[in-house]
Design a protein around this motif. Structure first.
Motif, mmCIF file in Angstrom:
data_model
loop_
_atom_site.group_PDB
_atom_site.id
_atom_site.type_symbol
_atom_site.label_atom_id
_atom_site.label_comp_id
_atom_site.label_asym_id
_atom_site.label_seq_id
_atom_site.Cartn_x
_atom_site.Cartn_y
_atom_site.Cartn_z
ATOM 1 N N ASN A 70 14.177 -9.439 -9.109
ATOM 2 C CA ASN A 70 12.738 -9.460 -9.352
ATOM 3 C C ASN A 70 12.050 -8.727 -8.205
ATOM 4 O OD1 ASN A 70 9.978 -10.166 -9.394
ATOM 5 N ND2 ASN A 70 10.452 -11.992 -10.610
ATOM 6 N N THR A 71 11.685 -7.468 -8.440
ATOM 7 C CA THR A 71 11.190 -6.604 -7.377
ATOM 8 C C THR A 71 9.971 -7.168 -6.691
ATOM 9 O OG1 THR A 71 12.023 -4.715 -8.589
ATOM 10 C CG2 THR A 71 10.419 -4.273 -6.847
ATOM 11 N N LYS A 72 9.029 -7.663 -7.474
ATOM 12 C CA LYS A 72 7.792 -8.157 -6.859
ATOM 13 C C LYS A 72 8.073 -9.350 -5.962
ATOM 14 C CE LYS A 72 3.034 -9.518 -7.761
ATOM 15 N NZ LYS A 72 1.944 -9.636 -8.733
ATOM 16 N N ALA A 73 8.956 -10.277 -6.413
ATOM 17 C CA ALA A 73 9.262 -11.448 -5.593
ATOM 18 C C ALA A 73 9.888 -11.033 -4.281
ATOM 19 C CB ALA A 73 10.200 -12.394 -6.350
ATOM 20 N N VAL A 74 10.842 -10.072 -4.337
ATOM 21 C CA VAL A 74 11.498 -9.623 -3.108
ATOM 22 C C VAL A 74 10.506 -8.934 -2.182
ATOM 23 C CG1 VAL A 74 13.225 -8.049 -2.173
ATOM 24 C CG2 VAL A 74 13.765 -9.446 -4.155
ATOM 25 N N LEU A 75 9.605 -8.102 -2.737
ATOM 26 C CA LEU A 75 8.639 -7.403 -1.910
ATOM 27 C C LEU A 75 7.645 -8.366 -1.276
ATOM 28 C CD1 LEU A 75 7.960 -4.215 -4.049
ATOM 29 C CD2 LEU A 75 9.186 -4.362 -1.889
ATOM 30 N N VAL A 76 7.204 -9.377 -2.017
ATOM 31 C CA VAL A 76 6.316 -10.385 -1.428
ATOM 32 C C VAL A 76 7.027 -11.131 -0.320
ATOM 33 C CG1 VAL A 76 5.094 -12.539 -1.885
ATOM 34 C CG2 VAL A 76 4.892 -10.657 -3.482
ATOM 35 N N LEU A 77 8.289 -11.473 -0.560
ATOM 36 C CA LEU A 77 9.098 -12.143 0.456
ATOM 37 C C LEU A 77 9.135 -11.317 1.740
ATOM 38 C CD1 LEU A 77 12.657 -13.561 -0.210
ATOM 39 C CD2 LEU A 77 12.220 -12.054 1.711
ATOM 40 N N VAL A 78 9.472 -10.025 1.587
ATOM 41 C CA VAL A 78 9.580 -9.149 2.750
ATOM 42 C C VAL A 78 8.236 -8.997 3.438
ATOM 43 C CG1 VAL A 78 10.107 -6.816 3.507
ATOM 44 C CG2 VAL A 78 11.541 -7.911 1.799
ATOM 45 N N ALA A 79 7.174 -8.856 2.663
ATOM 46 C CA ALA A 79 5.850 -8.679 3.242
ATOM 47 C C ALA A 79 5.467 -9.856 4.108
ATOM 48 C CB ALA A 79 4.816 -8.476 2.134
ATOM 49 N N CYS A 80 5.781 -11.077 3.647
ATOM 50 C CA CYS A 80 5.456 -12.271 4.431
ATOM 51 C C CYS A 80 6.224 -12.290 5.747
ATOM 52 C CB CYS A 80 5.775 -13.537 3.632
ATOM 53 S SG CYS A 80 4.607 -13.885 2.306
ATOM 54 N N VAL A 81 7.527 -11.971 5.665
ATOM 55 C CA VAL A 81 8.339 -11.986 6.881
ATOM 56 C C VAL A 81 7.896 -10.917 7.859
ATOM 57 C CG1 VAL A 81 10.668 -11.666 7.784
ATOM 58 C CG2 VAL A 81 10.326 -12.912 5.662
ATOM 59 N N ALA A 82 7.497 -9.744 7.336
ATOM 60 C CA ALA A 82 7.227 -8.589 8.188
ATOM 61 C C ALA A 82 5.775 -8.482 8.610
ATOM 62 C CB ALA A 82 7.620 -7.313 7.456
ATOM 63 N N SER A 83 4.935 -9.459 8.246
ATOM 64 C CA SER A 83 3.515 -9.352 8.557
ATOM 65 C C SER A 83 3.315 -9.033 10.026
ATOM 66 C CB SER A 83 2.801 -10.668 8.233
ATOM 67 O OG SER A 83 2.797 -10.894 6.854
ATOM 68 N N THR A 84 2.535 -8.012 10.297
ATOM 69 C CA THR A 84 2.319 -7.578 11.664
ATOM 70 C C THR A 84 1.204 -8.380 12.293
ATOM 71 O OG1 THR A 84 3.004 -5.362 11.065
ATOM 72 C CG2 THR A 84 1.779 -5.584 13.102
ATOM 73 N N VAL A 85 1.567 -9.343 13.118
ATOM 74 C CA VAL A 85 0.566 -10.121 13.831
ATOM 75 C C VAL A 85 0.972 -10.146 15.292
ATOM 76 C CG1 VAL A 85 -0.309 -11.576 11.996
ATOM 77 C CG2 VAL A 85 1.814 -12.184 13.091
ATOM 78 N N GLY A 86 0.205 -9.577 16.140
ATOM 79 C CA GLY A 86 0.580 -9.530 17.544
ATOM 80 C C GLY A 86 -0.613 -9.202 18.392
ATOM 81 N N GLY A 87 -0.408 -9.079 19.701
ATOM 82 C CA GLY A 87 -1.482 -8.690 20.578
ATOM 83 C C GLY A 87 -1.848 -7.233 20.330
ATOM 84 N N VAL A 88 -3.111 -6.889 20.580
ATOM 85 C CA VAL A 88 -3.540 -5.509 20.325
ATOM 86 C C VAL A 88 -4.580 -5.111 21.364
ATOM 87 C CG1 VAL A 88 -5.280 -6.311 18.671
ATOM 88 C CG2 VAL A 88 -4.545 -3.938 18.609
ATOM 89 N N ARG A 89 -4.559 -3.837 21.746
ATOM 90 C CA ARG A 89 -5.523 -3.280 22.684
ATOM 91 C C ARG A 89 -6.220 -2.104 22.012
ATOM 92 N NH1 ARG A 89 -6.592 -2.500 28.254
ATOM 93 N NH2 ARG A 89 -7.024 -0.350 28.843
ATOM 94 N N VAL A 90 -7.553 -2.104 22.064
ATOM 95 C CA VAL A 90 -8.344 -1.019 21.495
ATOM 96 C C VAL A 90 -9.280 -0.478 22.566
ATOM 97 C CG1 VAL A 90 -10.214 -0.443 19.894
ATOM 98 C CG2 VAL A 90 -8.263 -1.786 19.096
ATOM 99 N N CYS A 91 -9.327 0.838 22.717
ATOM 100 C CA CYS A 91 -10.283 1.491 23.610
ATOM 101 C C CYS A 91 -11.263 2.309 22.767
ATOM 102 C CB CYS A 91 -9.568 2.399 24.610
ATOM 103 S SG CYS A 91 -8.640 1.494 25.878
ATOM 104 N N GLU A 92 -12.543 2.161 23.090
ATOM 105 C CA GLU A 92 -13.611 2.851 22.366
ATOM 106 C C GLU A 92 -14.303 3.824 23.321
ATOM 107 O OE1 GLU A 92 -17.434 1.592 19.582
ATOM 108 O OE2 GLU A 92 -16.862 0.317 21.270
#
Length: 317
Positions: free
Chosen positions: A29-51
């Motif tokens: 089931n492609t959609k189930a596998v892709l949702v699974l992967v998306a949850c595991v791979a969610s990019t949440v981390g520290g971030v620095r932005v310069c303006e």
């Protein structure tokens, strides 16, 4: 129904043909596998932005440079009438600004669509922007885990199938890598030093058990209690921010936790997604027990482009 004798290492089990069919359908089931992967791979981390102001295109030497560093998705109060939020989203960063101190009310938003450390010029604000440090929640290469039998391995020496300590009394096999990248060096790591003398280094939004609750490492405070696998609950004596370390490693265990440098941590990245992700990864856990992998090494270095497209297209579905 007919049966199949399946040998997996030293274990043997009978599996009915209808069970195999259901398992194959679920894994295909492609959609189930892709949702699974998306949850595991969610990019949440520290971030620095310069303006940078309009006339100074990403020139770090000019006085008009304003840089902000925050945990991804967290509100950063600047003063009584200024706050920002920096959110990692795949290969870009969403930079939001409020005219309040607590990110309330209406926000002005700029999506910084350039690659990391590349200059992005916004036609909406006429300013330019750079971003950096959005790694997946991970442990550095020199972190250690304990194997069943008392041996220790560095994080970059772990192999799939290794039985690692996950609690003071339990071991569990590593069955999947959420991230495994030896090449990256980042300053996104936080070091939590315990009164027992042990210290845990991990990225800012990796989850740990503080005061018996799962929280991001960035929210741990001096005086909070973490779980030392040998000495039990122990207070945090010091916290070091912006620790430079090599490697990004996130091994997943069947049980869902892992003891790193003697301290109990989760293998997941947010309280909201931990239970859901663990449930979705049941497909990969089942595959591991049967001797193969659905996801393979597709997430070890970076999220595949097709998954980034899928999350942008169907993420809110």
């Amino acid at each position: 129904a007919s049966t199949l004798l399946l040998t997996c290492g030293s274990r043997r089990r009978l599996i009915r043909s209808d069970q195999i069919s259901r398992m194959v359908i679920m894994m295909m089931n492609t959609k189930a596998v892709l949702v699974l992967v998306a949850c595991v791979a969610s990019t949440v981390g520290g971030v620095r932005v310069c303006e940078y102001r309009a006339s100074d295109v990403c020139d770090a030497q000019v006085a008009s440079q304003f840089c902000y560093t925050s945990s991804s998705g967290s509100c950063l109060g600047i003063d009584s009438s200024n706050s920002v939020k920096l959110t990692c989203e795949d290969d870009k960063v969403n930079f939001q600004r409020w005219a309040t101190s607590d990110c309330s009310g209406e926000a002005a938003s700029v999506v910084i669509g350039a690659a990391e450390n590349a200059c992005f010029q916004s036609t909406a604000t006429n300013n330019s922007y750079e971003w950096s440090d959005c790694p997946n929640p991970c442990f550095p290469a020199d972190s250690t885990v304990e194997l069943r039998g008392g041996l220790f391995k560095r994080m970059d020496e772990i192999a799939l199938g290794d039985q690692v300590r996950v609690s003071p009394v339990e071991f569990s096999p590593v069955y999947f890598w959420g991230h495994k990248d030896a090449a990256i060096t980042t300053t996104n790591y936080i070091e939590l030093v315990l009164e027992s003398g042990r210290s845990l280094t991990l990225s800012s939004d990796h989850m740990v058990y503080a005061n018996d609750k799962l929280v991001p490492a960035v929210d741990v405070r001096v005086g909070d209690y973490l779980i030392d696998a040998q000495d039990g609950s122990r207070a945090v004596l010091a916290i070091r921010i912006g620790v430079p370390k090599r490697g990004l490693y996130n091994p997943h265990t069947i049980q869902g936790d892992i003891v790193v440098n003697g301290v109990v941590a989760s293998t997941y990245t947010s309280v909201q997604l931990s239970t859901l992700t663990h449930m979705l990864l049941s497909v990969e856990r089942a595959a591991f027990r049967l001797g193969f992998s659905v996801l393979g090494n597709m997430l070890e270095v970076q999220r595949p482009a097709v998954l980034s497209w899928y999350m942008r297209t169907f993420g809110s579905a």
